[in-house]
Design a protein around this motif. Structure first.
Motif, PDB file in Angstrom:
ATOM      1  N   CYS A 136     -33.607 -31.466  -1.456  1.00  0.00           N
ATOM      2  CA  CYS A 136     -32.864 -30.376  -2.103  1.00  0.00           C
ATOM      3  C   CYS A 136     -33.881 -29.391  -2.680  1.00  0.00           C
ATOM      4  O   CYS A 136     -34.769 -29.785  -3.439  1.00  0.00           O
ATOM      5  N   THR A 137     -33.781 -28.138  -2.291  1.00  0.00           N
ATOM      6  CA  THR A 137     -34.757 -27.146  -2.768  1.00  0.00           C
ATOM      7  C   THR A 137     -34.202 -26.284  -3.897  1.00  0.00           C
ATOM      8  O   THR A 137     -34.974 -25.564  -4.529  1.00  0.00           O
ATOM      9  N   GLN A 138     -32.910 -26.299  -4.097  1.00  0.00           N
ATOM     10  CA  GLN A 138     -32.319 -25.452  -5.125  1.00  0.00           C
ATOM     11  C   GLN A 138     -31.222 -26.216  -5.852  1.00  0.00           C
ATOM     12  O   GLN A 138     -30.270 -26.680  -5.225  1.00  0.00           O
ATOM     13  N   ASN A 139     -31.347 -26.369  -7.161  1.00  0.00           N
ATOM     14  CA  ASN A 139     -30.255 -26.859  -8.009  1.00  0.00           C
ATOM     15  C   ASN A 139     -30.560 -26.411  -9.439  1.00  0.00           C
ATOM     16  O   ASN A 139     -31.670 -25.908  -9.709  1.00  0.00           O
ATOM     17  N   PRO A 140     -29.650 -26.535 -10.348  1.00  0.00           N
ATOM     18  CA  PRO A 140     -29.876 -26.008 -11.706  1.00  0.00           C
ATOM     19  C   PRO A 140     -31.113 -26.585 -12.383  1.00  0.00           C
ATOM     20  O   PRO A 140     -31.845 -25.867 -13.069  1.00  0.00           O
ATOM     21  N   ARG A 141     -31.414 -27.852 -12.129  1.00  0.00           N
ATOM     22  CA  ARG A 141     -32.569 -28.463 -12.795  1.00  0.00           C
ATOM     23  C   ARG A 141     -33.878 -27.845 -12.269  1.00  0.00           C
ATOM     24  O   ARG A 141     -34.789 -27.512 -13.029  1.00  0.00           O
ATOM     25  N   LEU A 142     -33.909 -27.701 -10.949  1.00  0.00           N
ATOM     26  CA  LEU A 142     -35.106 -27.085 -10.348  1.00  0.00           C
ATOM     27  C   LEU A 142     -35.255 -25.642 -10.821  1.00  0.00           C
ATOM     28  O   LEU A 142     -36.356 -25.154 -11.112  1.00  0.00           O
ATOM     29  N   ALA A 143     -34.125 -24.952 -10.898  1.00  0.00           N
ATOM     30  CA  ALA A 143     -34.160 -23.545 -11.325  1.00  0.00           C
ATOM     31  C   ALA A 143     -34.704 -23.429 -12.739  1.00  0.00           C
ATOM     32  O   ALA A 143     -35.506 -22.525 -13.049  1.00  0.00           O
ATOM     33  N   CYS A 160     -43.023 -24.897  -6.604  1.00  0.00           N
ATOM     34  CA  CYS A 160     -42.382 -25.299  -5.340  1.00  0.00           C
ATOM     35  C   CYS A 160     -41.757 -26.683  -5.430  1.00  0.00           C
ATOM     36  O   CYS A 160     -41.506 -27.311  -4.401  1.00  0.00           O
ATOM     37  N   VAL A 161     -41.525 -27.158  -6.638  1.00  0.00           N
ATOM     38  CA  VAL A 161     -40.964 -28.506  -6.761  1.00  0.00           C
ATOM     39  C   VAL A 161     -39.597 -28.607  -6.078  1.00  0.00           C
ATOM     40  O   VAL A 161     -38.847 -27.632  -6.002  1.00  0.00           O
ATOM     41  N   VAL A 162     -39.315 -29.797  -5.571  1.00  0.00           N
ATOM     42  CA  VAL A 162     -38.021 -30.076  -4.928  1.00  0.00           C
ATOM     43  C   VAL A 162     -37.546 -31.458  -5.399  1.00  0.00           C
ATOM     44  O   VAL A 162     -38.284 -32.168  -6.092  1.00  0.00           O
ATOM     45  N   GLN A 163     -36.361 -31.806  -5.019  1.00  0.00           N
ATOM     46  CA  GLN A 163     -35.885 -33.162  -5.285  1.00  0.00           C
ATOM     47  C   GLN A 163     -35.553 -33.837  -3.965  1.00  0.00           C
ATOM     48  O   GLN A 163     -35.028 -33.191  -3.040  1.00  0.00           O
ATOM     49  N   ILE A 164     -35.896 -35.113  -3.880  1.00  0.00           N
ATOM     50  CA  ILE A 164     -35.670 -35.875  -2.654  1.00  0.00           C
ATOM     51  C   ILE A 164     -34.718 -37.017  -2.972  1.00  0.00           C
ATOM     52  O   ILE A 164     -34.956 -37.764  -3.943  1.00  0.00           O
ATOM     53  N   GLU A 165     -33.674 -37.103  -2.184  1.00  0.00           N
ATOM     54  CA  GLU A 165     -32.657 -38.124  -2.432  1.00  0.00           C
ATOM     55  C   GLU A 165     -33.295 -39.512  -2.454  1.00  0.00           C
ATOM     56  O   GLU A 165     -34.015 -39.889  -1.523  1.00  0.00           O
ATOM     57  N   GLY A 166     -33.056 -40.230  -3.547  1.00  0.00           N
ATOM     58  CA  GLY A 166     -33.621 -41.565  -3.672  1.00  0.00           C
ATOM     59  C   GLY A 166     -35.051 -41.580  -4.171  1.00  0.00           C
ATOM     60  O   GLY A 166     -35.617 -42.649  -4.383  1.00  0.00           O
ATOM     61  N   GLY A 167     -35.629 -40.412  -4.331  1.00  0.00           N
ATOM     62  CA  GLY A 167     -37.026 -40.331  -4.768  1.00  0.00           C
ATOM     63  C   GLY A 167     -37.111 -40.070  -6.260  1.00  0.00           C
ATOM     64  O   GLY A 167     -36.131 -39.693  -6.898  1.00  0.00           O
ATOM     65  N   ARG A 168     -38.312 -40.260  -6.796  1.00  0.00           N
ATOM     66  CA  ARG A 168     -38.482 -40.063  -8.229  1.00  0.00           C
ATOM     67  C   ARG A 168     -38.994 -38.667  -8.516  1.00  0.00           C
ATOM     68  O   ARG A 168     -39.768 -38.097  -7.723  1.00  0.00           O
ATOM     69  N   GLY A 169     -38.651 -38.152  -9.645  1.00  0.00           N
ATOM     70  CA  GLY A 169     -39.215 -36.908 -10.156  1.00  0.00           C
ATOM     71  C   GLY A 169     -38.982 -35.709  -9.257  1.00  0.00           C
ATOM     72  O   GLY A 169     -38.015 -35.662  -8.473  1.00  0.00           O
TER      73      GLY A 169
END
Lengths: 75, 950
Positions: free
Chosen positions: B91-98, B66-75
């Motif tokens: 952001c819940t979906q992008n190529p890196r997360l996929a 369930c990892v996600v990315q948060i603008e301005g956040g790490r990892g």
């Protein structure tokens, strides 16, 4: 336990609860009301008959209450 | 209809009121503080892939899917463990997360059997779903070592454990801890060796597992799977209904294949159970289609005759003509009936209506007579309403919980789990019980602050001692008592309870409880911010049952523990609809809504609605019916869904009364013990075969919905209607909703209740009327329900029971229930629950056992003033010396052969909890048991003859 013994026990048990009230008139009212509202007429008839034949086994408060019951209603 | 899966938000809802706003994938979201990003996303329809998260348990963050990315956040934080915050952009979906997710899934699948097409979870597997969601197309790994050959554990009768399919997500372990509170499962080993282990690498059946099903519910794969699904495949539609076991009244989804129940799944939106269940409701539904079900009406002239299968018309007409004949011969009051707490509100209402309006008397009673009738009386007198004060959720706000004469983990297990959760959060516990129930010290991470291990029969002395401390140490909430209660009664009570003979020191000789413990317990309860009392049949089933209920009410009023969340007086009702059957006017002196039959205005209302002349006199209670039967003045009885021959005290007296009657009509799903004395048998419908409502211990009216056609052709309310019409009193309902509409029109506390409202809200707690249109979770918040709005204190003198020990009967027998069996066992004995409890046993303290030469498993003869029976001995320190204990789930045990006719002074609720007995080592069953066996076998032969002839 036969039927009348059971009714005597029931009346005495009810009296034991209301007997906590230091005002025995109020206590007897409580017992009479409880019997009036909870006992089926055949049961009331039988306990009144028993009381009228001397009420052996009934506590003093139960006797007071049944006397009130007789005064309150015809069964 | 469809299976309509319930949405899984991934993590539990936050209870915070404050909200924050954020952005997820460009969409604006507002969510309460403490909400996970995963849940916030799910709330706007964005499902972030997950495996170790589910919304019934706290997030764990182990699978990393369930990892996600948060603008301005790490990892890449796990969205299940990361809370929302103001202004976040997620952001819940992008190529890196996929890529990350595919990599994780590839690892999982590399050690998972690829047998999806033949797997029992096919179509209901989160692993399969996630493989699809992340777009897994290949598995590049070829591990040398896998778990694919791990051995299955089939020991549990209801579910299998296949470790080869386990992904070690820990959902089962956490569900067992957080939801159920049993801690039976653990993750054993490290790294590759990690595996789910019941207890210490034991089989499920050998572990502490209580088979509640929480682990099965939480499992995302086929690792923990219902055997019924393995046998029959995935269900295709689901209907929400209400459990027919205990008074918790859990909401379930009956998951079906056509008319076959595949599994019962606890309903997440169920407000009583919040998605949890116990072994009975979750798994023990097979009795509904058991081979013992009787599906054809039967009649016979005498109980010595073979049964004769007949048409419904013939059976109904025969019953009606017999009742009419008896009334003509013995008088109008010579017949009556019993409603059932296992049946619906609508069915109970119809039976009492038939008796009052059709039979023309008030000889109607219900099984609450033998369980919670003192609750009805005591709480009506003091608070003005015959019901508990809180909803179940209230316990989560309690700081001190006082459990008196109840065993929630066995008798009300789903509520017991909720209570355990609150105790693990830090609430304090006081237990008042002669026996060491599991809550005292046998539940993980829970220990009672005080266990007041009193002598059976001394409840009132204990409650008076507790109250004495509260008053004399000035621990009262006098403001509450003076403002909310009848002041004169409060002053009188204070004078009474202050007397020195009530002190813990003076009561100790009666109760056996050290005075210091009583004082400390009283202080703990009285000084809590929120003190709540929960009680059960250990309070009510005594000669002073009603006095004790009143004593509890006094204590709660004196300490101001009423009228808000977290406090209250809470009777834990035994049967699924015992509250409802009482509400529906099942007592001989009260109409629906607890209004006395002598009240002219109420009677006029019912006479007008029912178009019948109604008696102003109270009718016979069940034990009085038995006495009248032996007196030849009560000769016919209509018994719906009750087994009085097994459940009522002093069995030999009950059986003599049943034998004395000329027409006993039993309506039930099985030929129960009472039916063996019947002349007419009307086949009933199980809860799966009918529409209606049940009302649970928190006054919650919940829907019961028909999921299969009644096996005998009719729902129970239809059978009562047929009988009423045959008796000459017309009834013409076409659906139970019409019956509820009539109940609402005649009962002020139900005036806002309707099937439409129940469908809309899921359930509703009475009172539900114009003032409280969506129901009343907590009662007496502003005023009490008594006429003057004031709570009434009453005097509660301790009176020792007449059932005394002596040299001949030196021990006290007390009775109770266990988790896996239910009451008389008619349902659970016909399920695999017998794997946990296949016979009733006599618990006896090692000292008492040694005195009698008894060892574990020996036959123990138990003799009382009423009778004698024999059970196997179970040596246990859970009971104190001088006290023995048994359950009463098996008819051959004859537990009620030894209980006496001693009863509560106010309601005649039997004193099941105190019977003086002697116990001795014996070598064979008692005479009664041998006679019972012969009689029972003969009755089954008469049944078989009837079925063969039919």
């Amino acid at each position: 336990m036969n039927k009348i013994d059971n009714l005597i026990k029931m009346a005495n048990d009810i009296s034991n609860f209301f007997n906590a009230d230091p005002d025995k008139e109020l206590a007897a009212d409580g017992v009479a009301k409880h019997i009036m509202r909870g006992w089926e007429p055949r049961m009331r008839h039988d306990i009144i008959n028993h009381y009228q034949q001397g009420g052996s086994g009934l506590s003093d408060l139960a006797k007071m209450a049944i006397a009130k019951l007789i005064a309150q209603t015809k069964v | 209809m469809s299976i309509n899966k319930e949405q899984d938000f991934g993590t539990p809802a936050s209870t915070e009121g404050q909200t924050v706003s954020l952005e997820i994938d460009g969409f604006a979201v507002t969510a309460p503080v403490g909400t996970s990003i995963m849940r916030a996303a799910a709330s706007i329809g964005i499902d972030i892939p997950k495996l170790c998260a589910t919304d019934s348990i706290e997030p764990f963050g182990s699978c990393r899917l369930c990892v996600v990315q948060i603008e301005g956040g790490r990892g890449m934080p796990a969205s299940c463990t990361t809370p929302v915050a103001e202004g976040l952009k997620v952001c819940t979906q992008n190529p890196r997360l996929a890529d990350v997710r595919r990599g994780i899934m590839e690892l999982y699948i590399s050690d998972h059997p690829l047998d999806c097409l033949t797997c029992a979870a096919n179509g209901d597997c989160e692993l399969q779903d996630m493989a699809g969601a992340v777009g897994l197309r290949e598995v590049r790994y070829n591990p040398v070592e896998t778990h694919l050959h791990a051995v299955k554990d089939e020991s549990n009768p209801y579910f299998s454990f296949d470790p080869s399919k386990c992904i070690v997500c820990s959902r089962c372990v956490r569900a067992c801890e957080e939801t159920q509170g049993t801690f039976a499962l653990t993750l054993d080993g490290r790294g590759f060796d990690s595996k789910v282990s019941p207890s210490q690498n034991q089989a499920f059946m050998d572990s502490e597992c209580v088979s509640c099903g929480a682990c099965v519910q939480a499992c995302p794969t086929a690792t923990l799977m219902e055997k019924s699904v393995i046998d029959h495949g995935q269900p295709e539609h689901a209907i929400v209904t209400t459990c027919a076991y205990c008074g918790v009244g859990c909401s379930f989804r009956a998951e079906m294949k056509g008319e076959q129940v595949i599994r019962m799944v606890p309903h997440k939106d169920g407000k009583a159970n919040h998605g949890h269940s116990c072994v009975k409701g979750r798994f023990a539904f097979g009795y509904a289609t058991h081979k013992d079900r009787i599906t054809k009406p039967m009649i016979r002239a005498s109980i010595k005759d073979a049964w004769q299968e007949v048409s419904w018309e013939e059976a109904i007409n025969h019953a009606a003509s017999e009742f009419k004949r008896i009334q003509a011969k013995y008088g109008k009051d010579s017949i009556g009936g019993v409603t059932s707490s296992r049946c619906t509100n609508e069915e109970a209402y119809l039976v009492q209506k038939l008796i009052r309006a059709g039979f023309g008397n008030n000889n109607v009673d219900t099984c609450a007579r033998v369980c919670h009738s003192p609750t009805g009386y005591g709480l009506k007198q003091t608070f003005g309403e015959s019901s508990g004060t809180q909803d179940f959720d209230s316990v989560m706000k309690s700081d001190v919980i006082l459990v008196i004469g109840a065993n929630p983990t066995d008798g009300h297990p789903v509520f017991g789990s909720m209570m355990k959760k609150r105790l693990r959060q830090g609430a304090k516990l006081i237990v008042v019980d002669p026996r060491e129930i599991d809550l005292v010290s046998n539940s993980p991470h829970i220990k009672a602050s005080y266990h007041l291990k009193l002598r059976p029969g001394t409840n009132v002395a204990i409650i008076n001692a507790l109250a004495h401390v509260v008053v004399t140490e000035n621990l009262m909430d006098e403001t509450f008592a003076l403002e909310r209660c009848d002041v004169a009664s409060f002053e009188k009570w204070k004078t009474f309870i202050t007397q020195d003979y009530h002190s813990p020191e003076n009561s100790e000789a009666i109760t056996g409880v050290p005075a210091a413990d009583v004082r400390a317990a009283a202080r703990l309860y009285a000084t809590a911010n929120n003190g709540a009392i929960y009680y059960g049949l250990g309070v009510t089933e005594h000669s002073q049952g009603s006095t004790m209920v009143i004593g509890i009410a006094n204590l709660a009023m004196a300490t101001g523990n009423l009228g808000r969340d977290g406090v209250g007086v809470n009777p834990l009702r035994g049967q699924n609809n015992v509250q409802g059957s009482c509400d529906m006017g099942s007592f001989p002196h009260e109409y629906p809504g607890y209004r006395h039959v002598s009240d002219a205005n109420t009677r006029a209302l019912f006479q007008q609605a029912w178009q019948a002349e109604l008696s102003p006199e109270p009718g016979l209670r069940i034990p009085n019916m038995f006495d009248a039967a032996l007196d030849k003045t009560f000769m016919g009885m209509y018994i719906e869904g009750e087994d009085i021959a097994q459940s009522d005290p002093d069995t030999q007296h009950v059986l003599a009364a049943l034998r004395a009657m000329e027409c006993v009509v039993v309506q039930d799903i099985f030929l129960n013990e009472t039916a063996k004395f019947a002349h007419v048998f009307l086949p009933g419908a199980s809860f799966l075969e009918k529409d209606g409502t049940f009302t649970n211990a928190e006054r919650r009216i919940s829907p019961v919905r028909k999921v299969m056609t009644p096996l005998a052709g009719y729902q129970d309310w239809e059978v009562t209607q047929l009988l009423s019409n045959a008796m000459g009193y017309p009834m013409n309902y076409s659906h139970p909703s019409e019956i509820m509409a009539e109940i609402a029109s005649l009962t002020p506390s139900f005036s806002g209740v309707s099937y439409e409202k129940i469908d809309e809200l899921g359930s509703v707690q009475w009172p539900c009327n114009e003032q409280t249109p969506v129901g009343t979770p907590i009662m007496h918040t502003e005023t009490f329900m008594r006429d003057n709005g004031k709570g009434l204190f009453m005097l509660t003198e301790f009176v020792a029971t007449a059932e005394r020990t002596n040299q001949k009967f030196p021990l006290i027998l007390t009775t109770g229930r266990i988790l896996s069996q239910y009451n008389v066992g008619a349902q659970t004995r016909r399920t695999a629950n017998n794997a946990w409890h296949s016979e009733d046993r006599l618990e006896i303290h090692p000292h008492d056992a040694e005195d009698r030469g008894l060892k574990n498993g020996d036959w123990a003869g138990i003799k009382s003033r009423a009778g004698e029976t024999v059970l196997r001995a179970l040596i246990s320190e859970r009971v104190q010396p001088g006290v023995v204990y048994t359950t009463f789930h098996f008819p051959e045990s004859g537990a009620n052969v030894i209980t006496t006719d001693n009863s509560d002074w106010a309601t005649n609720c039997p004193e099941y909890k105190v019977t003086a007995v002697q116990v001795s080592k014996v070598s064979q069953h008692s005479e009664w048991q041998q006679e019972y066996q012969k009689f029972s076998e003969n009755q089954l032969e008469l049944l078989e003859q009837g079925m063969a002839n039919g």
